[in-house]
Design a protein around this motif. Structure first.
Motif, PDB file in Angstrom:
ATOM      1  N   ARG A 293       0.828  -1.184   0.000  1.00 25.70           N
ATOM      2  CA  ARG A 293       0.000   0.000   0.000  1.00 25.70           C
ATOM      3  C   ARG A 293       0.874   1.250   0.000  1.00 25.70           C
ATOM      4  NH1 ARG A 293      -2.296  -3.492   2.426  1.00 25.70           N
ATOM      5  NH2 ARG A 293      -3.155  -3.702   4.365  1.00 25.70           N
ATOM      6  N   LEU A 294       0.366   2.269  -0.639  1.00 26.55           N
ATOM      7  CA  LEU A 294       1.059   3.556  -0.657  1.00 26.55           C
ATOM      8  C   LEU A 294       0.039   4.644  -0.322  1.00 26.55           C
ATOM      9  CD1 LEU A 294       3.715   5.124  -1.394  1.00 26.55           C
ATOM     10  CD2 LEU A 294       2.771   5.369  -3.690  1.00 26.55           C
ATOM     11  N   ARG A 295       0.276   5.303   0.798  1.00 24.88           N
ATOM     12  CA  ARG A 295      -0.642   6.362   1.227  1.00 24.88           C
ATOM     13  C   ARG A 295       0.048   7.718   1.047  1.00 24.88           C
ATOM     14  NH1 ARG A 295      -1.677   2.138   4.887  1.00 24.88           N
ATOM     15  NH2 ARG A 295      -3.888   1.519   4.900  1.00 24.88           N
ATOM     16  N   VAL A 296      -0.647   8.620   0.385  1.00 22.60           N
ATOM     17  CA  VAL A 296      -0.106   9.934   0.086  1.00 22.60           C
ATOM     18  C   VAL A 296      -1.010  10.994   0.710  1.00 22.60           C
ATOM     19  CG1 VAL A 296       0.585  11.543  -1.734  1.00 22.60           C
ATOM     20  CG2 VAL A 296       0.823   9.072  -2.095  1.00 22.60           C
ATOM     21  N   GLY A 297      -0.445  11.835   1.569  1.00 20.11           N
ATOM     22  CA  GLY A 297      -1.191  12.934   2.167  1.00 20.11           C
ATOM     23  C   GLY A 297      -0.772  14.254   1.539  1.00 20.11           C
ATOM     24  N   VAL A 298      -1.763  15.030   1.089  1.00 19.11           N
ATOM     25  CA  VAL A 298      -1.493  16.311   0.429  1.00 19.11           C
ATOM     26  C   VAL A 298      -2.477  17.357   0.939  1.00 19.11           C
ATOM     27  CG1 VAL A 298      -0.623  15.196  -1.671  1.00 19.11           C
ATOM     28  CG2 VAL A 298      -3.046  15.791  -1.508  1.00 19.11           C
ATOM     29  N   ASN A 299      -2.197  18.614   0.641  1.00 19.46           N
ATOM     30  CA  ASN A 299      -3.166  19.653   0.950  1.00 19.46           C
ATOM     31  C   ASN A 299      -4.472  19.362   0.196  1.00 19.46           C
ATOM     32  OD1 ASN A 299      -4.464  22.448   0.155  1.00 19.46           O
ATOM     33  ND2 ASN A 299      -3.249  22.827   1.992  1.00 19.46           N
ATOM     34  N   PRO A 300      -5.632  19.532   0.827  1.00 20.02           N
ATOM     35  CA  PRO A 300      -6.911  19.150   0.200  1.00 20.02           C
ATOM     36  C   PRO A 300      -7.179  19.802  -1.147  1.00 20.02           C
ATOM     37  CG  PRO A 300      -7.226  19.529   2.547  1.00 20.02           C
ATOM     38  CD  PRO A 300      -5.818  19.949   2.236  1.00 20.02           C
ATOM     39  N   ARG A 301      -6.624  20.996  -1.390  1.00 15.08           N
ATOM     40  CA  ARG A 301      -6.935  21.658  -2.656  1.00 15.08           C
ATOM     41  C   ARG A 301      -6.444  20.856  -3.859  1.00 15.08           C
ATOM     42  NH1 ARG A 301      -4.217  27.267  -3.810  1.00 15.08           N
ATOM     43  NH2 ARG A 301      -4.833  27.706  -1.681  1.00 15.08           N
ATOM     44  N   TRP A 302      -5.382  20.038  -3.662  1.00 16.22           N
ATOM     45  CA  TRP A 302      -4.842  19.286  -4.795  1.00 16.22           C
ATOM     46  C   TRP A 302      -5.740  18.136  -5.228  1.00 16.22           C
ATOM     47  CZ3 TRP A 302      -1.822  22.137  -7.248  1.00 16.22           C
ATOM     48  CH2 TRP A 302      -0.817  22.893  -6.654  1.00 16.22           C
ATOM     49  N   CYS A 306      -5.039  17.331  -9.219  1.00 15.65           N
ATOM     50  CA  CYS A 306      -4.116  16.332  -9.771  1.00 15.65           C
ATOM     51  C   CYS A 306      -4.326  14.948  -9.154  1.00 15.65           C
ATOM     52  CB  CYS A 306      -2.672  16.792  -9.622  1.00 15.65           C
ATOM     53  SG  CYS A 306      -2.253  17.534  -8.039  1.00 15.65           S
ATOM     54  N   ASP A 307      -5.563  14.596  -8.940  1.00 16.17           N
ATOM     55  CA  ASP A 307      -5.861  13.252  -8.427  1.00 16.17           C
ATOM     56  C   ASP A 307      -6.779  12.505  -9.391  1.00 16.17           C
ATOM     57  OD1 ASP A 307      -5.766  11.120  -6.649  1.00 16.17           O
ATOM     58  OD2 ASP A 307      -7.501  11.824  -5.498  1.00 16.17           O
ATOM     59  N   ILE A 308      -6.451  12.574 -10.683  1.00 18.26           N
ATOM     60  CA  ILE A 308      -7.213  11.823 -11.684  1.00 18.26           C
ATOM     61  C   ILE A 308      -6.931  10.336 -11.484  1.00 18.26           C
ATOM     62  CG2 ILE A 308      -7.520  11.378 -14.156  1.00 18.26           C
ATOM     63  CD1 ILE A 308      -6.818  14.293 -14.679  1.00 18.26           C
ATOM     64  N   LYS A 309      -7.955   9.591 -11.140  1.00 21.75           N
ATOM     65  CA  LYS A 309      -7.766   8.178 -10.780  1.00 21.75           C
ATOM     66  C   LYS A 309      -7.429   7.304 -11.988  1.00 21.75           C
ATOM     67  CE  LYS A 309      -8.869   8.942  -6.465  1.00 21.75           C
ATOM     68  NZ  LYS A 309      -7.823   8.951  -5.413  1.00 21.75           N
ATOM     69  N   THR A 310      -8.100   7.570 -13.110  1.00 16.41           N
ATOM     70  CA  THR A 310      -7.881   6.756 -14.308  1.00 16.41           C
ATOM     71  C   THR A 310      -7.656   7.679 -15.497  1.00 16.41           C
ATOM     72  OG1 THR A 310      -9.398   5.098 -13.401  1.00 16.41           O
ATOM     73  CG2 THR A 310      -8.774   4.863 -15.713  1.00 16.41           C
ATOM     74  N   PRO A 311      -6.425   8.129 -15.715  1.00 14.10           N
ATOM     75  CA  PRO A 311      -6.148   9.041 -16.824  1.00 14.10           C
ATOM     76  C   PRO A 311      -6.412   8.396 -18.175  1.00 14.10           C
ATOM     77  CG  PRO A 311      -4.105   8.249 -15.839  1.00 14.10           C
ATOM     78  CD  PRO A 311      -5.217   7.795 -14.947  1.00 14.10           C
ATOM     79  N   VAL A 359      -4.853   8.484  -1.863  1.00 12.36           N
ATOM     80  CA  VAL A 359      -4.492   9.889  -1.685  1.00 12.36           C
ATOM     81  C   VAL A 359      -5.538  10.562  -0.804  1.00 12.36           C
ATOM     82  CG1 VAL A 359      -3.938  12.063  -2.844  1.00 12.36           C
ATOM     83  CG2 VAL A 359      -3.471   9.892  -3.997  1.00 12.36           C
ATOM     84  N   THR A 360      -5.100  11.222   0.247  1.00 12.57           N
ATOM     85  CA  THR A 360      -6.029  11.883   1.164  1.00 12.57           C
ATOM     86  C   THR A 360      -5.644  13.344   1.344  1.00 12.57           C
ATOM     87  OG1 THR A 360      -4.698  11.226   3.095  1.00 12.57           O
ATOM     88  CG2 THR A 360      -6.490   9.757   2.430  1.00 12.57           C
ATOM     89  N   GLY A 361      -6.643  14.160   1.631  1.00 13.25           N
ATOM     90  CA  GLY A 361      -6.409  15.560   1.907  1.00 13.25           C
ATOM     91  C   GLY A 361      -6.101  15.779   3.375  1.00 13.25           C
ATOM     92  N   GLU A 362      -5.008  16.462   3.655  1.00 10.96           N
ATOM     93  CA  GLU A 362      -4.575  16.727   5.030  1.00 10.96           C
ATOM     94  C   GLU A 362      -4.494  18.235   5.223  1.00 10.96           C
ATOM     95  OE1 GLU A 362      -4.329  14.347   7.106  1.00 10.96           O
ATOM     96  OE2 GLU A 362      -4.328  12.628   5.746  1.00 10.96           O
ATOM     97  N   PRO A 363      -5.480  18.831   5.916  1.00  9.27           N
ATOM     98  CA  PRO A 363      -5.500  20.293   6.070  1.00  9.27           C
ATOM     99  C   PRO A 363      -4.256  20.857   6.749  1.00  9.27           C
ATOM    100  CG  PRO A 363      -7.610  19.333   6.690  1.00  9.27           C
ATOM    101  CD  PRO A 363      -6.661  18.191   6.508  1.00  9.27           C
ATOM    102  N   SER A 364      -3.552  20.049   7.510  1.00  9.49           N
ATOM    103  CA  SER A 364      -2.360  20.552   8.208  1.00  9.49           C
ATOM    104  C   SER A 364      -1.174  20.752   7.267  1.00  9.49           C
ATOM    105  CB  SER A 364      -1.955  19.571   9.315  1.00  9.49           C
ATOM    106  OG  SER A 364      -1.610  18.308   8.767  1.00  9.49           O
ATOM    107  N   LEU A 365      -1.256  20.202   6.069  1.00  6.19           N
ATOM    108  CA  LEU A 365      -0.155  20.314   5.112  1.00  6.19           C
ATOM    109  C   LEU A 365      -0.333  21.544   4.224  1.00  6.19           C
ATOM    110  CD1 LEU A 365       0.183  16.588   3.962  1.00  6.19           C
ATOM    111  CD2 LEU A 365       1.562  17.794   5.671  1.00  6.19           C
ATOM    112  N   SER A 366       0.760  22.211   3.901  1.00  6.85           N
ATOM    113  CA  SER A 366       0.715  23.342   2.981  1.00  6.85           C
ATOM    114  C   SER A 366       0.638  22.826   1.547  1.00  6.85           C
ATOM    115  CB  SER A 366       1.952  24.217   3.157  1.00  6.85           C
ATOM    116  OG  SER A 366       3.086  23.596   2.561  1.00  6.85           O
TER     117      SER A 366
END
Length: 445
Positions: A293-302, A306-311, A359-366
């Motif tokens: 598994r690969l979990r990626v935390g990013v600012n929610p605006r992304w 850029c989170d197209i699941k099936t390009p 991929v999840t949105g993490e409000p604490s991240l810039s």
């Protein structure tokens, strides 16, 4: 002081008020923009916009990437789109916009038309970029999250200042130009993943030239098209941050110094993840089949960018965390624009790997931060993070931009380096000669 007056003061900043270190960074952006534009001349959107320019027809002194000349407004439109076609240009995260592709095309086009120096083009870009950044901060995240593309909205005002400065507009004329731009600026994030996204950059540049040119011809506008009743900010942001724009104004501080540069040919919102994964590969010999598994935390605006699941296309791959993560672990060259072909979308290895990515949105991240957790089939967990706000020394930046240009345009990088080393002594037409150097293919695709 009213925002409009602050912007007008910025437009009148003297050359001596621009620190050498800030101008050096503007020169780096000039170099990077020229490399991206030269590399984009074979893209489908480039060929279509050349055809569009030919259709409108008109004599002009402003150069087009890929060959030929056109009137300044058209040259700004064409060059803005071409230089953003690869999505490999710089980004400023203060307002999440691409400065060079929205402002340099206007500055260079008008610079050629008016006989300006290359230094004046870079200085005018810098003034315009600073205004775009600060206006973007006032518009705030609600503007971007609603669906507006700041490259084309705030960026158009930056292009207007750059063009107006080179046209020599008076303060009253510059006020009118900004007012005209307020009814012209446009651009939507719904275009991401299509040719409409680079077109947005062209719109910013052409709107800036058009607004400045019309104001110079005496066209009137609202006294304050930016901040006035039903002006641009009032109609485009429900929560403008009036205090964010002019904290420590130039020349005391140039927020442009926070500009970020791309070393991967995809959406800048994915770069922190890519850099984090590359650092993990440097310290751990991880094979893709070992990842559970690969979990990626990013600012929610992304997540909406850029989170197209099936390009479905190579362009959409540039906006897909899951596909890009798979590309890193399978050894694809994310820094090579030629990697992003439509065949990536049918790559069974990448499709299978994408199912492991969350991929999840993490409000604490810039906007510039990413936290990644890699869980291996053995049960081992590896945590890595990245913050693009950590600045590299200017010498290291210049070296990486040189390598990038060499990868993008090959032997043409030698001519571009010669320009870079001569920005203080050459005129805009010399830069234009480089822009025109490689003739485009006229056939429609």
């Amino acid at each position: 002081m009213a925002v409009m007056d602050q912007i007008l003061d910025l437009s009148e900043l003297s050359d001596s008020d621009i620190p050498d270190a800030v101008l050096r960074l503007a020169y780096a952006s000039f170099f990077d923009w020229l490399a991206c534009g030269r590399a984009g001349i074979g893209e489908p959107v480039a060929i279509k916009l050349h055809a569009f320019a030919d259709h409108e027809f008109g004599s002009g002194a402003s150069s087009l990437f890929g060959g030929g000349q056109a009137p300044a407004r058209m040259a700004a439109l064409v060059n803005g789109a071409i230089s953003h076609a690869l999505d490999f240009d710089d980004t400023h995260f203060d307002h999440v916009g691409h400065l060079s592709v929205g402002i340099f095309p206007a500055a260079l086009a008008v610079g050629e038309e008016t006989g300006a120096t290359a230094r004046a083009v870079a200085e005018s870009f810098l003034i315009g970029a600073e205004a775009a950044i600060r206006l973007g901060r006032i518009l705030g995240t609600v503007h971007y999250n609603r669906g507006f593309h700041q490259t084309a909205t705030a960026g158009a005002f930056g292009a207007t200042l750059a063009a107006g400065r080179l046209y020599g507009l008076s303060r009253d004329q510059m006020r009118a130009a900004l007012g005209l731009c307020s009814t012209r600026a446009s651009g939507l994030k719904s275009q991401f993943g299509t040719m409409g996204k680079p077109y947005n950059a062209g719109l910013a540049s052409s709107n800036g030239v058009e607004s400045a040119l019309l104001a110079g011809l005496g066209m009137s506008s609202a006294d304050d098209g930016l901040m006035g009743l039903q002006g641009f900010v009032a109609t485009h942001s429900d929560a403008p941050d009036m205090d964010a724009g002019w904290q420590t104004p130039p020349p005391q501080e140039f927020r442009f110094t926070r500009n970020s540069y791309k070393f991967h040919a995809c959406c800048h919102g994915t770069h922190a993840m890519i850099e984090a994964l590359l650092s993990a590969l440097q310290t751990h010999r991880i094979q893709p089949e070992e990842i559970a598994r690969l979990r990626v935390g990013v600012n929610p605006r992304w997540l909406s960018v850029c989170d197209i699941k099936t390009p479905r296309t190579g362009l959409e791959v540039k906006f897909s965390y899951s596909w890009l993560a798979g590309m890193v672990f399978h050894g694809y060259a994310t820094g090579n624009d030629r990697t992003y072909t439509d065949t990536l979308c049918t790559d069974t290895k990448l499709r299978e790997f994408s199912g492991k990515v969350t991929v999840t949105g993490e409000p604490s991240l810039s906007d510039q931060q990413t936290q990644v957790s890699i869980e291996l089939t053995s049960g081992e967990k590896i945590a890595v993070s990245q913050d693009l706000a950590d600045r590299m020394p200017i010498e290291a930046l210049e070296t990486r931009l040189l390598t990038k240009a060499q990868n993008l345009i090959g032997s043409g990088a030698e001519d571009l380096v010669a320009l870079w080393n001569s920005f203080d002594s050459i005129d805009a037409t010399t830069v234009g000669a480089f822009v025109q150097a490689t003739q485009h293919q006229c056939q429609a695709t």
